[in-house]
Design a protein around this motif. Structure first.
Motif, short mmCIF file in Angstrom:
data_model
loop_
_atom_site.label_atom_id
_atom_site.label_comp_id
_atom_site.label_asym_id
_atom_site.label_seq_id
_atom_site.Cartn_x
_atom_site.Cartn_y
_atom_site.Cartn_z
N ASP A 1 8.80 -0.80 3.43
CA ASP A 1 8.99 -1.11 2.01
C ASP A 1 7.68 -1.52 1.35
O ASP A 1 7.50 -1.33 0.15
CB ASP A 1 10.09 -2.15 1.81
N MET A 2 6.70 -2.04 2.12
CA MET A 2 5.39 -2.34 1.53
C MET A 2 4.68 -1.05 1.09
O MET A 2 4.06 -0.98 0.03
CB MET A 2 4.51 -3.09 2.54
N ILE A 3 4.79 -0.01 1.92
CA ILE A 3 4.18 1.28 1.57
C ILE A 3 4.86 1.86 0.33
O ILE A 3 4.21 2.40 -0.58
CB ILE A 3 4.29 2.26 2.76
N LEU A 4 6.19 1.71 0.27
CA LEU A 4 6.94 2.19 -0.87
C LEU A 4 6.53 1.46 -2.15
O LEU A 4 6.45 2.05 -3.23
CB LEU A 4 8.44 2.01 -0.61
N PHE A 5 6.28 0.14 -2.02
CA PHE A 5 5.81 -0.65 -3.16
C PHE A 5 4.56 -0.04 -3.79
O PHE A 5 4.46 0.12 -5.00
CB PHE A 5 5.45 -2.07 -2.69
N VAL A 6 3.57 0.25 -2.94
CA VAL A 6 2.28 0.73 -3.41
C VAL A 6 2.45 2.05 -4.18
O VAL A 6 1.94 2.21 -5.30
CB VAL A 6 1.30 0.92 -2.24
N ILE A 7 3.17 2.98 -3.58
CA ILE A 7 3.35 4.30 -4.20
C ILE A 7 4.08 4.17 -5.54
O ILE A 7 3.64 4.73 -6.56
CB ILE A 7 4.13 5.23 -3.25
N ALA A 8 5.18 3.42 -5.56
CA ALA A 8 5.99 3.30 -6.78
C ALA A 8 5.23 2.61 -7.90
O ALA A 8 5.32 3.00 -9.07
CB ALA A 8 7.28 2.54 -6.47
N ALA A 9 4.45 1.56 -7.57
CA ALA A 9 3.71 0.83 -8.60
C ALA A 9 2.66 1.71 -9.26
O ALA A 9 2.49 1.68 -10.49
CB ALA A 9 3.05 -0.40 -7.97
N LEU A 10 1.96 2.51 -8.46
CA LEU A 10 0.93 3.38 -9.01
C LEU A 10 1.53 4.49 -9.88
O LEU A 10 1.02 4.79 -10.97
CB LEU A 10 0.10 3.99 -7.88
N VAL A 11 2.62 5.09 -9.41
CA VAL A 11 3.27 6.16 -10.18
C VAL A 11 3.80 5.60 -11.50
O VAL A 11 3.64 6.22 -12.56
CB VAL A 11 4.40 6.82 -9.36
N ALA A 12 4.42 4.41 -11.46
CA ALA A 12 4.97 3.81 -12.68
C ALA A 12 3.86 3.48 -13.67
O ALA A 12 4.00 3.71 -14.88
CB ALA A 12 5.76 2.55 -12.34
N GLY A 13 2.75 2.95 -13.15
CA GLY A 13 1.65 2.57 -14.03
C GLY A 13 1.01 3.75 -14.74
O GLY A 13 0.49 3.61 -15.85
N PHE A 14 1.02 4.93 -14.11
CA PHE A 14 0.41 6.12 -14.71
C PHE A 14 1.47 7.12 -15.22
O PHE A 14 1.15 8.28 -15.45
CB PHE A 14 -0.49 6.82 -13.68
N ALA A 15 2.69 6.66 -15.40
CA ALA A 15 3.79 7.55 -15.81
C ALA A 15 3.46 8.27 -17.12
O ALA A 15 3.19 7.61 -18.14
CB ALA A 15 5.08 6.75 -15.97
N PRO A 16 3.50 9.62 -17.13
CA PRO A 16 3.17 10.37 -18.35
C PRO A 16 4.32 10.43 -19.35
O PRO A 16 4.13 10.72 -20.52
CB PRO A 16 2.84 11.76 -17.81
N ASN A 17 5.54 10.16 -18.87
CA ASN A 17 6.69 10.19 -19.76
C ASN A 17 7.75 9.21 -19.25
O ASN A 17 7.63 8.66 -18.16
CB ASN A 17 7.27 11.60 -19.88
N VAL A 18 8.78 9.04 -20.05
CA VAL A 18 9.77 8.02 -19.73
C VAL A 18 10.57 8.37 -18.47
O VAL A 18 10.98 7.47 -17.72
CB VAL A 18 10.72 7.80 -20.93
#
Length: 485
Positions: free
Chosen positions: A100-117
């Protein structure tokens, strides 16, 4: 390492030694790693508390889409709680925690750079899964790497999740405040993005240092019949000088098949039913109250008290630090010295008073009433910190033994997720329709647990060690082979 040498013959021997002597050596580092996991959970759930207004503006969201964005992470936690709780008991604490720590990193980065809603919603949902997976395993670590009584006992360490939660919330708003002054005006819409991306930092820290301090729970290993591995961890992480008895493997029953058959239905069997009812009551009550006051705190200040953006940020930060965080620190002290049930009831009573008084104040018409209303919000946060906020994880974690602890915590957190998801959808509607009278509605969720816990079901999780409840009471002196002192 202790000069005393203990002989391990059964899984219960491992549990008894940890219950009495945990808190030495590397085991304390595991506690901090588990609390950092809680920090990440709280941080990620807080990030859009302020930023939701910017997201609405950037993506031109309708009220319905706003609800979808806000609740996506909570919906993810429901899935994560159920899956994480099951896997924590099935495959162990260590592997689930690292995944779940690895999942945290990936999800946080994708959310921060999200191009659309839609990308933001998907990333926040995955982030919610990681939050949901983390809490059952983090609570298991806190419980199974702590002694039962005395200073820094199980209840106190479990209660520490609350100030860590509010420390994360406070840091989130402190970061937003810093970025408010640092970012040029034309980049102010990056406030919510930057705060989301920052959430990956502590998760990366855990991933990098896991090999030095993090181990599997010896109690879980012992319950799986893996006594040699559990005994080794007693020596390396707890500084307990233990040796495995030659007869241990033949005397210790294998429990893998038993564990594999355990499901969530066990929580509703007679021996655990009362505990489950109490835990569910606490989690639903806290979910509706926390979502109203803590999550929507910036909205309350803006809508009802008409504060500016800067005042909203600074007031939210101040309330979290001065009241919620300090209440959480008091909760650690109280948890190690008083019965959980009494602390809970006191906390809910103060919250009920604060909510009813907030409804009475309504829209503050002068500075005196405004300061009174802010003080009442502070009272609610302080009561949450030392009472329900701290104790809500003590109850399910200490009510269920190690073999179903992940399932118990995961199920109750899933209940919280469902309640929060409902609250996130209905509260904006209630706030618009009922205005400050919404506080009277939410006060109901403070009164119900007072009745249930105070008068109907008086279960006390800190009265005895549940990991030894259904087992023979092992005398540690019988395990003692030699005292070299």
């Amino acid at each position: 390492m202790s000069n005393k040498i203990y002989e391990i013959k059964h899984a219960e021997d491992i549990t008894q030694l940890i219950s009495k002597y945990a808190g030495k050596g590397k085991s304390n580092k595991v506690i901090w790693l588990a609390l950092i996991g809680v920090f990440i959970d709280a941080y990620d759930l807080t990030t859009l508390s302020f930023g939701i207004e910017q997201v609405i503006s950037e993506f031109s969201l309708t009220p319905i889409m706003t609800g979808v964005v806000a609740s996506s992470i909570v919906c993810g936690t429901i899935v994560g709680n159920l899956v994480g709780g099951f896997l924590t008991d099935k495959i162990g604490r260590y592997r689930v925690f690292m995944a779940d720590m690895i999942l945290f990193v990936i999800a946080a980065l994708v959310a921060g750079f999200a191009p659309n809603v839609w990308v933001l919603i998907a990333a926040r949902f995955v982030m919610g899964i990681s939050v949901g997976v983390d809490l059952p395993v983090a609570m298991s670590y806190l419980s199974e790497f702590s002694k039962f009584s005395g200073k820094s006992n199980k209840a106190a360490r479990l209660a520490a999740w609350c100030p860590m939660w509010y420390a994360a919330s406070s840091l989130c708003f402190a970061l937003v405040l810093m970025l408010y002054f640092v970012l040029p005006a034309e980049y102010s819409h990056w406030l919510w993005r930057a705060s989301l991306i920052f959430g990956a930092v502590p998760a990366l820290l855990i991933i990098f240092i896991r090999g030095k301090y993090l181990t599997e729970s010896p109690i879980w290993l012992a319950n799986q019949g893996r006594l040699k591995e559990a005994t080794d961890i007693l020596k390396t992480s707890y500084d307990i000088n233990a040796v495995l008895s030659p007869q241990a493997l033949s005397n210790t029953p294998k429990t893998e098949h038993k564990t594999a058959k355990i499901g969530f239905n066990i929580l509703f069997k007679q021996e655990y039913l009362a505990r489950t009812i109490v835990a569910i009551t606490i989690h639903i009550s806290v979910a509706f109250q926390y979502t109203t006051i803590a999550f929507f705190l910036p909205s309350i200040l803006t809508r009802f008290f008409h504060t500016t953006t800067l005042t909203t940020i600074t007031t939210t930060l101040a309330l979290n630090l001065l009241f919620a965080f300090t209440g959480g620190l008091l909760g650690i002290y109280l948890a190690s010295r008083f019965a959980s049930r009494h602390i809970l009831v006191l906390g809910f009573v103060l919250q009920a008073i604060a909510l009813v008084a907030l409804a009475w104040v309504g829209h503050p018409s002068n500075p005196i009433l405004l300061y009174l209303a802010i003080g009442l919000l502070g009272l609610w946060l302080f009561a949450e910190g030392f009472g329900p906020g701290a104790q809500m994880m003590v109850y399910p974690t200490m009510a269920y033994p190690a073999e179903i602890r992940g399932i118990g915590v995961g199920f109750n957190r899933a209940v919280t997720g469902v309640a929060q998801a409902i609250a996130l959808f209905v509260l904006p509607v209630w706030m618009t329709k009922y205005q400050t009278d919404v506080f009277n509605i939410i006060a109901i969720f403070a009164f119900i647990p007072i009745v249930v816990i105070g008068f109907i079901i008086r279960f006390e999780p800190t009265k005895y060690d549940v990991d030894l409840e259904l087992k023979s009471n092992i005398d540690i002196n019988k395990l003692l082979l030699k005292d070299l002192s």
